[in-house]
Design a protein around this motif. Structure first.
Motif, PDB file in Angstrom:
ATOM      1  N   ILE A 104       0.810  -1.221   0.000  1.00  0.00           N
ATOM      2  CA  ILE A 104       0.000   0.000   0.000  1.00  0.00           C
ATOM      3  C   ILE A 104       0.845   1.274   0.000  1.00  0.00           C
ATOM      4  O   ILE A 104       0.323   2.339  -0.264  1.00  0.00           O
ATOM      5  CB  ILE A 104      -1.018   0.021   1.152  1.00  0.00           C
ATOM      6  N   TYR A 105       2.145   1.140   0.295  1.00  0.00           N
ATOM      7  CA  TYR A 105       2.984   2.334   0.296  1.00  0.00           C
ATOM      8  C   TYR A 105       4.453   1.926   0.291  1.00  0.00           C
ATOM      9  O   TYR A 105       4.831   0.950   0.940  1.00  0.00           O
ATOM     10  CB  TYR A 105       2.699   3.192   1.542  1.00  0.00           C
ATOM     11  N   THR A 106       5.271   2.693  -0.431  1.00  0.00           N
ATOM     12  CA  THR A 106       6.724   2.531  -0.409  1.00  0.00           C
ATOM     13  C   THR A 106       7.319   3.838   0.083  1.00  0.00           C
ATOM     14  O   THR A 106       7.027   4.908  -0.461  1.00  0.00           O
ATOM     15  CB  THR A 106       7.266   2.188  -1.810  1.00  0.00           C
ATOM     16  N   SER A 107       8.149   3.748   1.122  1.00  0.00           N
ATOM     17  CA  SER A 107       8.744   4.944   1.710  1.00  0.00           C
ATOM     18  C   SER A 107       9.717   5.606   0.751  1.00  0.00           C
ATOM     19  O   SER A 107      10.419   4.934  -0.008  1.00  0.00           O
ATOM     20  CB  SER A 107       9.476   4.581   3.006  1.00  0.00           C
ATOM     21  N   GLU A 108       9.773   6.916   0.817  1.00  0.00           N
ATOM     22  CA  GLU A 108      10.762   7.671   0.048  1.00  0.00           C
ATOM     23  C   GLU A 108      12.102   7.716   0.779  1.00  0.00           C
ATOM     24  O   GLU A 108      13.108   8.129   0.218  1.00  0.00           O
ATOM     25  CB  GLU A 108      10.248   9.083  -0.191  1.00  0.00           C
ATOM     26  N   THR A 109      12.109   7.283   2.046  1.00  0.00           N
ATOM     27  CA  THR A 109      13.316   7.316   2.868  1.00  0.00           C
ATOM     28  C   THR A 109      13.997   5.953   2.852  1.00  0.00           C
ATOM     29  O   THR A 109      13.397   4.955   3.252  1.00  0.00           O
ATOM     30  CB  THR A 109      12.964   7.678   4.332  1.00  0.00           C
ATOM     31  N   LEU A 110      15.221   5.892   2.392  1.00  0.00           N
ATOM     32  CA  LEU A 110      15.997   4.649   2.432  1.00  0.00           C
ATOM     33  C   LEU A 110      16.574   4.474   3.828  1.00  0.00           C
ATOM     34  O   LEU A 110      16.900   5.456   4.507  1.00  0.00           O
ATOM     35  CB  LEU A 110      17.121   4.681   1.403  1.00  0.00           C
ATOM     36  N   CYS A 111      16.730   3.222   4.266  1.00  0.00           N
ATOM     37  CA  CYS A 111      17.242   2.976   5.614  1.00  0.00           C
ATOM     38  C   CYS A 111      18.025   1.673   5.654  1.00  0.00           C
ATOM     39  O   CYS A 111      17.504   0.612   5.310  1.00  0.00           O
ATOM     40  CB  CYS A 111      16.097   2.914   6.613  1.00  0.00           C
ATOM     41  N   SER A 112      19.278   1.754   6.093  1.00  0.00           N
ATOM     42  CA  SER A 112      20.102   0.558   6.274  1.00  0.00           C
ATOM     43  C   SER A 112      20.513   0.381   7.736  1.00  0.00           C
ATOM     44  O   SER A 112      21.328  -0.474   8.058  1.00  0.00           O
ATOM     45  CB  SER A 112      21.337   0.620   5.377  1.00  0.00           C
ATOM     46  N   ASP A 113      19.946   1.195   8.648  1.00  0.00           N
ATOM     47  CA  ASP A 113      20.258   1.100  10.081  1.00  0.00           C
ATOM     48  C   ASP A 113      19.734  -0.200  10.678  1.00  0.00           C
ATOM     49  O   ASP A 113      18.819  -0.820  10.132  1.00  0.00           O
ATOM     50  CB  ASP A 113      19.599   2.261  10.851  1.00  0.00           C
ATOM     51  N   LEU A 114      20.268  -0.587  11.835  1.00  0.00           N
ATOM     52  CA  LEU A 114      19.673  -1.665  12.608  1.00  0.00           C
ATOM     53  C   LEU A 114      18.295  -1.193  13.041  1.00  0.00           C
ATOM     54  O   LEU A 114      18.141  -0.079  13.545  1.00  0.00           O
ATOM     55  CB  LEU A 114      20.515  -1.972  13.849  1.00  0.00           C
ATOM     56  N   LEU A 115      17.268  -2.024  12.835  1.00  0.00           N
ATOM     57  CA  LEU A 115      15.897  -1.657  13.183  1.00  0.00           C
ATOM     58  C   LEU A 115      15.266  -2.745  14.044  1.00  0.00           C
ATOM     59  O   LEU A 115      15.444  -3.927  13.778  1.00  0.00           O
ATOM     60  CB  LEU A 115      15.054  -1.468  11.924  1.00  0.00           C
ATOM     61  N   PHE A 116      14.508  -2.353  15.056  1.00  0.00           N
ATOM     62  CA  PHE A 116      13.772  -3.312  15.885  1.00  0.00           C
ATOM     63  C   PHE A 116      12.280  -2.996  15.785  1.00  0.00           C
ATOM     64  O   PHE A 116      11.884  -1.903  15.363  1.00  0.00           O
ATOM     65  CB  PHE A 116      14.243  -3.251  17.339  1.00  0.00           C
ATOM     66  N   GLY A 117      11.449  -3.964  16.155  1.00  0.00           N
ATOM     67  CA  GLY A 117      10.011  -3.742  16.213  1.00  0.00           C
ATOM     68  C   GLY A 117       9.680  -2.923  17.444  1.00  0.00           C
ATOM     69  O   GLY A 117      10.187  -3.185  18.534  1.00  0.00           O
ATOM     70  N   ASP A 118       8.826  -1.917  17.282  1.00  0.00           N
ATOM     71  CA  ASP A 118       8.486  -1.005  18.373  1.00  0.00           C
ATOM     72  C   ASP A 118       6.987  -0.723  18.322  1.00  0.00           C
ATOM     73  O   ASP A 118       6.437  -0.488  17.252  1.00  0.00           O
ATOM     74  CB  ASP A 118       9.286   0.296  18.217  1.00  0.00           C
ATOM     75  N   CYS A 119       6.332  -0.756  19.487  1.00  0.00           N
ATOM     76  CA  CYS A 119       4.893  -0.496  19.567  1.00  0.00           C
ATOM     77  C   CYS A 119       4.606   0.515  20.664  1.00  0.00           C
ATOM     78  O   CYS A 119       5.194   0.443  21.746  1.00  0.00           O
ATOM     79  CB  CYS A 119       4.125  -1.777  19.865  1.00  0.00           C
ATOM     80  N   SER A 120       3.697   1.438  20.392  1.00  0.00           N
ATOM     81  CA  SER A 120       3.216   2.414  21.370  1.00  0.00           C
ATOM     82  C   SER A 120       1.710   2.252  21.494  1.00  0.00           C
ATOM     83  O   SER A 120       1.013   2.084  20.492  1.00  0.00           O
ATOM     84  CB  SER A 120       3.522   3.841  20.912  1.00  0.00           C
ATOM     85  N   LEU A 121       1.211   2.307  22.746  1.00  0.00           N
ATOM     86  CA  LEU A 121      -0.214   2.111  23.006  1.00  0.00           C
ATOM     87  C   LEU A 121      -0.799   3.359  23.648  1.00  0.00           C
ATOM     88  O   LEU A 121      -0.193   3.946  24.544  1.00  0.00           O
ATOM     89  CB  LEU A 121      -0.420   0.916  23.933  1.00  0.00           C
ATOM     90  N   TYR A 122      -2.004   3.734  23.219  1.00  0.00           N
ATOM     91  CA  TYR A 122      -2.644   4.951  23.700  1.00  0.00           C
ATOM     92  C   TYR A 122      -3.699   4.698  24.780  1.00  0.00           C
ATOM     93  O   TYR A 122      -3.803   5.454  25.737  1.00  0.00           O
ATOM     94  CB  TYR A 122      -3.293   5.681  22.515  1.00  0.00           C
ATOM     95  N   ALA A 123      -4.515   3.665  24.621  1.00  0.00           N
ATOM     96  CA  ALA A 123      -5.681   3.510  25.491  1.00  0.00           C
ATOM     97  C   ALA A 123      -5.677   2.194  26.256  1.00  0.00           C
ATOM     98  O   ALA A 123      -5.040   1.213  25.862  1.00  0.00           O
ATOM     99  CB  ALA A 123      -6.965   3.617  24.671  1.00  0.00           C
ATOM    100  N   PHE A 124      -6.407   2.194  27.330  1.00  0.00           N
ATOM    101  CA  PHE A 124      -6.639   1.018  28.162  1.00  0.00           C
ATOM    102  C   PHE A 124      -7.157  -0.125  27.290  1.00  0.00           C
ATOM    103  O   PHE A 124      -8.092   0.046  26.530  1.00  0.00           O
ATOM    104  CB  PHE A 124      -7.665   1.389  29.242  1.00  0.00           C
ATOM    105  N   LEU A 125      -6.521  -1.262  27.362  1.00  0.00           N
ATOM    106  CA  LEU A 125      -6.848  -2.502  26.644  1.00  0.00           C
ATOM    107  C   LEU A 125      -6.544  -2.477  25.151  1.00  0.00           C
ATOM    108  O   LEU A 125      -6.927  -3.401  24.437  1.00  0.00           O
ATOM    109  CB  LEU A 125      -8.296  -2.933  26.894  1.00  0.00           C
ATOM    110  N   ASP A 126      -5.881  -1.456  24.632  1.00  0.00           N
ATOM    111  CA  ASP A 126      -5.352  -1.553  23.265  1.00  0.00           C
ATOM    112  C   ASP A 126      -4.412  -2.746  23.241  1.00  0.00           C
ATOM    113  O   ASP A 126      -3.667  -2.974  24.202  1.00  0.00           O
ATOM    114  CB  ASP A 126      -4.553  -0.300  22.893  1.00  0.00           C
ATOM    115  N   ASP A 127      -4.438  -3.526  22.156  1.00  0.00           N
ATOM    116  CA  ASP A 127      -3.517  -4.656  22.139  1.00  0.00           C
ATOM    117  C   ASP A 127      -2.986  -4.967  20.753  1.00  0.00           C
ATOM    118  O   ASP A 127      -3.601  -4.678  19.747  1.00  0.00           O
ATOM    119  CB  ASP A 127      -4.124  -5.899  22.786  1.00  0.00           C
ATOM    120  N   VAL A 128      -1.787  -5.537  20.762  1.00  0.00           N
ATOM    121  CA  VAL A 128      -1.067  -5.952  19.563  1.00  0.00           C
ATOM    122  C   VAL A 128      -0.935  -7.465  19.634  1.00  0.00           C
ATOM    123  O   VAL A 128      -0.564  -8.017  20.670  1.00  0.00           O
ATOM    124  CB  VAL A 128       0.335  -5.300  19.511  1.00  0.00           C
ATOM    125  N   LEU A 129      -1.248  -8.139  18.522  1.00  0.00           N
ATOM    126  CA  LEU A 129      -1.229  -9.597  18.483  1.00  0.00           C
ATOM    127  C   LEU A 129      -0.227 -10.099  17.453  1.00  0.00           C
ATOM    128  O   LEU A 129      -0.039  -9.478  16.412  1.00  0.00           O
ATOM    129  CB  LEU A 129      -2.623 -10.124  18.120  1.00  0.00           C
TER     130      LEU A 129
END
Length: 157
Positions: A104-129
């Motif tokens: 659905i999208y290709t970034s215009e920013t190239l990146c070769s850095d070390l990258l990890f998965g990161d998640c931020s949550l806003y509300a009570f009981l928001d969840d990532v599966l």
């Protein structure tokens, strides 16, 4: 003896990240069960819980999702996000965003850095599966999954 009570919070004040990271090519996939405000993606520096620090991510709300890069909205999609599989991949430094394996999208920013998965949550009981990070670069293959992430506020009383 302390007593603890669950509280509802509405702020970018919770999150999690993977221990493993992408060295070269690879992908980060996840789904969202309940999402008033969930942002997950790839990052190189974990400075807090705000979604604006995530370099390449999906910002997921109840009735839409957005592609954000360091807090800047790149694309908005007004489709129900629940039950979808979100994927961010990197191949030859090019970052691509997929929903249910559809690009659905290709970034215009190239990146070769070390990258990890990161998640931020806003509300009570928001969840990532089913959050999974997979390295596909030669001699660095493997998948690391993290368990469900749920936003729960706890206060000592």
């Amino acid at each position: 003896m302390a007593t603890y009570t669950l509280i509802q919070t509405y702020a970018w004040d919770a999150g999690a990240r993977t221990i493993d990271y992408l060295v070269g090519d690879g992908e980060f996939t996840f789904s969202v069960g309940h999402g008033i405000g969930v942002c997950c993606g790839l990052n190189s520096d974990n400075t807090g819980e705000s979604y604006t620090e995530i370099r390449f991510g999906f910002l997921i709300e109840a009735s839409k999702y957005q592609i954000v890069e360091s807090g800047i909205v790149k694309k908005i999609v007004t489709e129900e996000p629940t039950g979808r599989v979100f994927k961010i991949s990197r191949s030859n430094s090019v970052i691509r965003y997929y929903v249910d394996n559809e690009l659905i999208y290709t970034s215009e920013t190239l990146c070769s850095d070390l990258l990890f998965g990161d998640c931020s949550l806003y509300a009570f009981l928001d969840d990532v599966l089913n959050a999974t990070i997979v390295n596909t670069t030669e001699n660095n293959e493997g998948a690391i999954a993290i368990g469900p992430i749920t936003g729960v506020g706890i206060a000592a009383v």
